[in-house]
Write a protein that holds these residues in place. Structure first.
Motif, PDB file in Angstrom:
ATOM      1  N   TYR A 244      59.322  52.890  14.983  1.00  0.00           N
ATOM      2  CA  TYR A 244      59.508  52.497  16.389  1.00  0.00           C
ATOM      3  C   TYR A 244      58.181  52.265  17.116  1.00  0.00           C
ATOM      4  CZ  TYR A 244      61.138  52.509  21.207  1.00  0.00           C
ATOM      5  OH  TYR A 244      61.385  52.162  22.511  1.00  0.00           O
ATOM      6  N   THR A 256      64.042  47.897  18.279  1.00  0.00           N
ATOM      7  CA  THR A 256      64.463  48.884  19.282  1.00  0.00           C
ATOM      8  C   THR A 256      65.963  49.149  19.118  1.00  0.00           C
ATOM      9  OG1 THR A 256      64.967  47.264  20.996  1.00  0.00           O
ATOM     10  CG2 THR A 256      62.684  48.010  20.868  1.00  0.00           C
ATOM     11  N   SER A 257      66.459  50.137  19.849  1.00  0.00           N
ATOM     12  CA  SER A 257      67.819  50.629  19.567  1.00  0.00           C
ATOM     13  C   SER A 257      68.941  49.764  20.137  1.00  0.00           C
ATOM     14  CB  SER A 257      67.963  52.035  20.137  1.00  0.00           C
ATOM     15  OG  SER A 257      67.942  51.983  21.557  1.00  0.00           O
ATOM     16  N   GLU A 258      68.647  49.014  21.190  1.00  0.00           N
ATOM     17  CA  GLU A 258      69.674  48.281  21.947  1.00  0.00           C
ATOM     18  C   GLU A 258      70.807  49.215  22.386  1.00  0.00           C
ATOM     19  OE1 GLU A 258      70.610  44.312  20.746  1.00  0.00           O
ATOM     20  OE2 GLU A 258      68.560  43.936  20.074  1.00  0.00           O
ATOM     21  N   GLU A 297      61.004  56.921  25.931  1.00  0.00           N
ATOM     22  CA  GLU A 297      61.740  55.863  26.641  1.00  0.00           C
ATOM     23  C   GLU A 297      62.974  56.447  27.315  1.00  0.00           C
ATOM     24  OE1 GLU A 297      60.342  53.037  27.127  1.00  0.00           O
ATOM     25  OE2 GLU A 297      58.744  53.641  25.765  1.00  0.00           O
ATOM     26  N   ASN A 363      62.141  44.558  25.880  1.00  0.00           N
ATOM     27  CA  ASN A 363      61.331  45.198  26.919  1.00  0.00           C
ATOM     28  C   ASN A 363      59.986  44.505  27.140  1.00  0.00           C
ATOM     29  OD1 ASN A 363      60.713  47.414  28.802  1.00  0.00           O
ATOM     30  ND2 ASN A 363      59.146  47.903  27.282  1.00  0.00           N
ATOM     31  N   ASP A 394      72.680  45.435  30.546  1.00  0.00           N
ATOM     32  CA  ASP A 394      72.414  46.860  30.730  1.00  0.00           C
ATOM     33  C   ASP A 394      71.926  47.152  32.149  1.00  0.00           C
ATOM     34  OD1 ASP A 394      69.701  46.095  30.882  1.00  0.00           O
ATOM     35  OD2 ASP A 394      69.287  46.633  28.808  1.00  0.00           O
TER      36      ASP A 394
HETATM   37  C1  FAD Z   1      61.394  44.341  34.773  1.00  0.00           C
HETATM   38  C2  FAD Z   1      62.195  45.330  33.951  1.00  0.00           C
HETATM   39  C3  FAD Z   1      63.555  45.491  34.205  1.00  0.00           C
HETATM   40  C4  FAD Z   1      64.306  46.410  33.463  1.00  0.00           C
HETATM   41  N1  FAD Z   1      65.649  46.561  33.746  1.00  0.00           N
HETATM   42  C5  FAD Z   1      66.375  47.481  33.065  1.00  0.00           C
HETATM   43  C6  FAD Z   1      67.753  47.683  33.365  1.00  0.00           C
HETATM   44  O1  FAD Z   1      68.316  47.083  34.288  1.00  0.00           O
HETATM   45  N2  FAD Z   1      68.451  48.576  32.608  1.00  0.00           N
HETATM   46  C7  FAD Z   1      67.848  49.291  31.597  1.00  0.00           C
HETATM   47  O2  FAD Z   1      68.525  50.084  30.933  1.00  0.00           O
HETATM   48  N3  FAD Z   1      66.545  49.141  31.327  1.00  0.00           N
HETATM   49  C8  FAD Z   1      65.787  48.263  32.009  1.00  0.00           C
HETATM   50  N4  FAD Z   1      64.465  48.095  31.702  1.00  0.00           N
HETATM   51  C9  FAD Z   1      63.843  48.981  30.694  1.00  0.00           C
HETATM   52  C10 FAD Z   1      63.844  48.460  29.251  1.00  0.00           C
HETATM   53  O3  FAD Z   1      63.353  47.159  29.198  1.00  0.00           O
HETATM   54  C11 FAD Z   1      65.223  48.504  28.592  1.00  0.00           C
HETATM   55  O4  FAD Z   1      65.807  49.767  28.771  1.00  0.00           O
HETATM   56  C12 FAD Z   1      65.118  48.245  27.092  1.00  0.00           C
HETATM   57  O5  FAD Z   1      64.533  46.984  26.855  1.00  0.00           O
HETATM   58  C13 FAD Z   1      66.496  48.294  26.458  1.00  0.00           C
HETATM   59  O6  FAD Z   1      66.395  48.031  25.098  1.00  0.00           O
HETATM   60  P1  FAD Z   1      66.690  49.150  24.023  1.00  0.00           P
HETATM   61  O7  FAD Z   1      67.969  49.834  24.345  1.00  0.00           O
HETATM   62  O8  FAD Z   1      66.582  48.499  22.695  1.00  0.00           O
HETATM   63  O9  FAD Z   1      65.494  50.144  24.291  1.00  0.00           O
HETATM   64  P2  FAD Z   1      64.782  51.248  23.384  1.00  0.00           P
HETATM   65  O10 FAD Z   1      63.365  50.849  23.260  1.00  0.00           O
HETATM   66  O11 FAD Z   1      65.515  51.540  22.147  1.00  0.00           O
HETATM   67  O12 FAD Z   1      64.800  52.521  24.356  1.00  0.00           O
HETATM   68  C14 FAD Z   1      65.864  53.474  24.341  1.00  0.00           C
HETATM   69  C15 FAD Z   1      66.467  53.618  25.712  1.00  0.00           C
HETATM   70  O13 FAD Z   1      65.519  54.143  26.630  1.00  0.00           O
HETATM   71  C16 FAD Z   1      65.739  53.592  27.922  1.00  0.00           C
HETATM   72  N5  FAD Z   1      64.538  52.866  28.330  1.00  0.00           N
HETATM   73  C17 FAD Z   1      63.680  52.213  27.529  1.00  0.00           C
HETATM   74  N6  FAD Z   1      62.649  51.726  28.243  1.00  0.00           N
HETATM   75  C18 FAD Z   1      62.873  52.072  29.519  1.00  0.00           C
HETATM   76  C19 FAD Z   1      62.168  51.862  30.738  1.00  0.00           C
HETATM   77  N7  FAD Z   1      60.996  51.212  30.776  1.00  0.00           N
HETATM   78  N8  FAD Z   1      62.704  52.334  31.881  1.00  0.00           N
HETATM   79  C20 FAD Z   1      63.862  53.015  31.867  1.00  0.00           C
HETATM   80  N9  FAD Z   1      64.574  53.256  30.746  1.00  0.00           N
HETATM   81  C21 FAD Z   1      64.082  52.793  29.588  1.00  0.00           C
HETATM   82  C22 FAD Z   1      66.924  52.658  27.817  1.00  0.00           C
HETATM   83  O14 FAD Z   1      68.077  53.352  28.208  1.00  0.00           O
HETATM   84  C23 FAD Z   1      66.938  52.325  26.334  1.00  0.00           C
HETATM   85  O15 FAD Z   1      68.204  51.973  25.861  1.00  0.00           O
HETATM   86  C24 FAD Z   1      63.680  47.178  32.448  1.00  0.00           C
HETATM   87  C25 FAD Z   1      62.315  47.005  32.205  1.00  0.00           C
HETATM   88  C26 FAD Z   1      61.579  46.092  32.948  1.00  0.00           C
HETATM   89  C27 FAD Z   1      60.115  45.928  32.659  1.00  0.00           C
END
Ligand code: FAD
Length: 497
Positions: A244, A256-258, A297, A363, A394
């Protein structure tokens, strides 16, 4: 109408669409009394989606919204699971302040149990419903479910909410105990206390069409729904956790996990994710750097939740309010180029097109596209935040607001204002082969790797070979990054002095 079924509690599901490790259901079980479970498709939430500025419609004029489709499928899965044990999910369409009191009354229940919600509108809705049912002697019980630590559970030594992530994370990790993860484990079961319905009593789930939403199956093409979908995605991700930290920033790798949509709608619990990642039976020892990176995260998610709860002004203002004075560019033309993925910067356009086509955006791309809108185009972060809020599967108010304010440097613990992502160097670094770009900007798919990040620098013969006519097939850059950077520094400096 009063139903002649013995029932003491109504469990109201909202952002917790699962049966496993569900705090509201768990609470109902601990009372050892009969209860029913319901879900409301709330018009207060759905109506704005039907009328929204960016709403898109299918050929039958029904609004296409992946999130509503996701919820609908997940609710159906829950209902099927409950039917297997002789019960059902009670699903209604309407205003929750009207429907919830009526369900409580019809079952003669004395308790309404739900998971706490921290968004200001949800808090207001819950307070309203609490008043309505309490006047009929019904108790309103809300329990923590969405996060490990809520509200003001993590405070600094001076008893203030943290506004910087690193010390918050340290305190979060220090405070975490096995009890926080196992709080819903108990001997009694759902089957024992849930009300069983006679076959003669049928509850129907309102159709998407009836509620004004499209039923196109393609909306869920890239999304797994329900708890089964969440479990499958988690199983797929767990072996990848060992890479990761090193791979998470490369959008072409799917590293990433989505899980974000599942966390958003609660088709999996945050506790289950933490347990799966850190394996607490090993007493939190030997947690690898990669696991810590992923856990961080999940902690960012809670960091922004507590920011929203403790500083609700962020909904309409900058966290650092001096930045409200920034004079933003109001060009609708540039905003539309950004939103439709036609900025002329391939990496930015790929990100925006991924969002428009799938409802997801990696992200790294969220950071880049948000930075581009605010610091290259100089457009107010709130417009981008609003666009993401409509398009992201999301979408979560706290994470989205936190992410946008981070990128625009107006937030707590944000990117410094003078750090401005260069869309070309970022593209070369995080999509070196241009695979991600080619996937979402197919008109560039035959372009040589050397020019994939900067098609406008390609010689005529290279463009011809790739079948590209700039400004016809793909735009020239709509802005010069170096000039934009200088303007942005000026714009921010003005309000800082
Ligand atoms: C401009 C912007 C807008 C965003 N809007 C959202 C949104 O509306 N909803 C959302 O869930 N995330 C948001 N994020 C955070 C992040 O981009 C997403 O959570 C992430 O891309 C989801 O993919 P993943 O589940 O594969 O994440 P992974 O990398 O697998 O992370 C695991 C989990 O951690 C949480 N997470 C990860 N990064 C962040 C972060 N920076 N802030 C808060 N939680 C995080 C999420 O719940 C995510 O599913 C945003 C980031 C930015 C920069």
């Amino acid at each position: 109408m009063e139903l002649n079924l013995k029932c003491r509690s109504v469990v109201w599901l909202r952002r917790d669409l699962r049966l496993k490790d569900n705090s509201a259901i768990s609470k109902a079980i601990t009372f050892n009394e009969p209860f029913v479970i319901c879900f409301i498709f709330d018009k207060e939430i759905l109506n704005p989606l039907l009328r929204g500025q960016f709403a898109t419609k299918d050929s039958k004029s029904l609004v296409k919204d992946r999130r509503v489709s996701f919820i609908h499928n997940s609710v159906k899965e829950l209902d099927e699971s409950l039917k297997k044990i002789g019960s059902a999910l009670i699903v209604k369409f309407g205003y929750s302040h009207e429907i919830i009191p009526s369900i409580v009354k019809s079952f003669g229940a004395k308790k309404l149990i739900c998971a706490s919600d921290y968004e200001p509108d949800a808090i207001e809705r819950d307070n309203n419903i609490k008043k309505l049912i309490q006047s009929n002697d019904v108790e309103f019980i809300s329990v923590k479910d969405q996060c490990i630590f809520e509200k003001t559970e993590i405070l600094s030594k001076s008893k203030k909410p943290y506004t910087v992530f690193t010390p918050y994370k340290k305190a979060w990790l220090e405070q975490l105990t096995i009890n926080d993860l196992n709080k819903n484990k108990h001997k009694s079961t759902l089957e024992k206390n849930i009300v069983k319905f006679p076959n003669s009593l049928q509850f129907h789930i309102p159709s998407l069409k009836y509620m004004g939403f499209s039923e196109e199956a393609s909306l869920l093409r890239f999304i797994r729904t329900g708890s089964s979908g969440a479990a499958a995605s988690l199983q797929e991700f767990l072996p990848k956790i060992s890479f990761y930290k090193t791979e998470r920033d490369f959008p072409a790798l799917s590293a990433t996990s989505e899980m974000s949509i599942h966390l958003r709608f609660g088709t999996i619990s945050i506790r289950e994710l933490v347990i799966a990642a850190v394996k607490p039976e090993h007493n939190y020892k030997n947690i690898s750097e990669n696991t810590i990176a992923w856990l961080s995260e999940l902690i960012w998610r809670e960091f922004y939740m507590q920011i929203l709860f403790n500083f609700p002004h962020v909904i309409s203002r900058s966290f650092k309010i001096k930045y409200d004075l920034i004079e933003w560019n109001s060009s609708e033309t540039l905003f539309n180029c950004w939103a439709s993925g036609l900025t002329g910067y391939p990496i930015i356009d790929a990100g925006m097109r991924q969002l428009n086509e799938t409802g997801f955006m990696h992200n790294r791309l969220r950071m880049l596209t948000a930075s581009f809108l605010t610091k290259d185009y100089g457009i107010n972060w709130q417009l981008g935040e609003k666009y993401f809020a409509v398009k992201l599967n999301d979408f979560d108010l706290s994470a989205n607001n936190g992410g946008w304010q981070w990128a625009a440097s107006t937030g707590c613990d944000a990117q410094p204002y003078f750090r401005i992502f260069n869309p070309i160097t970022q593209s070369k670094k995080f999509d070196p082969e241009g695979e991600y770009i080619k996937k979402f900007v197919p008109e560039l798919k035959n372009l040589e790797k050397k020019y994939i990040h900067t098609p406008w620098l390609a010689p005529e013969n290279v463009l011809n070979k790739a079948g590209i006519k700039l400004s016809i097939d793909y735009p020239f850059p709509t802005i010069n990054h170096d000039d934009a950077r200088k303007k942005t520094l000026e714009r921010y400096k003005e309000v800082r002095s």
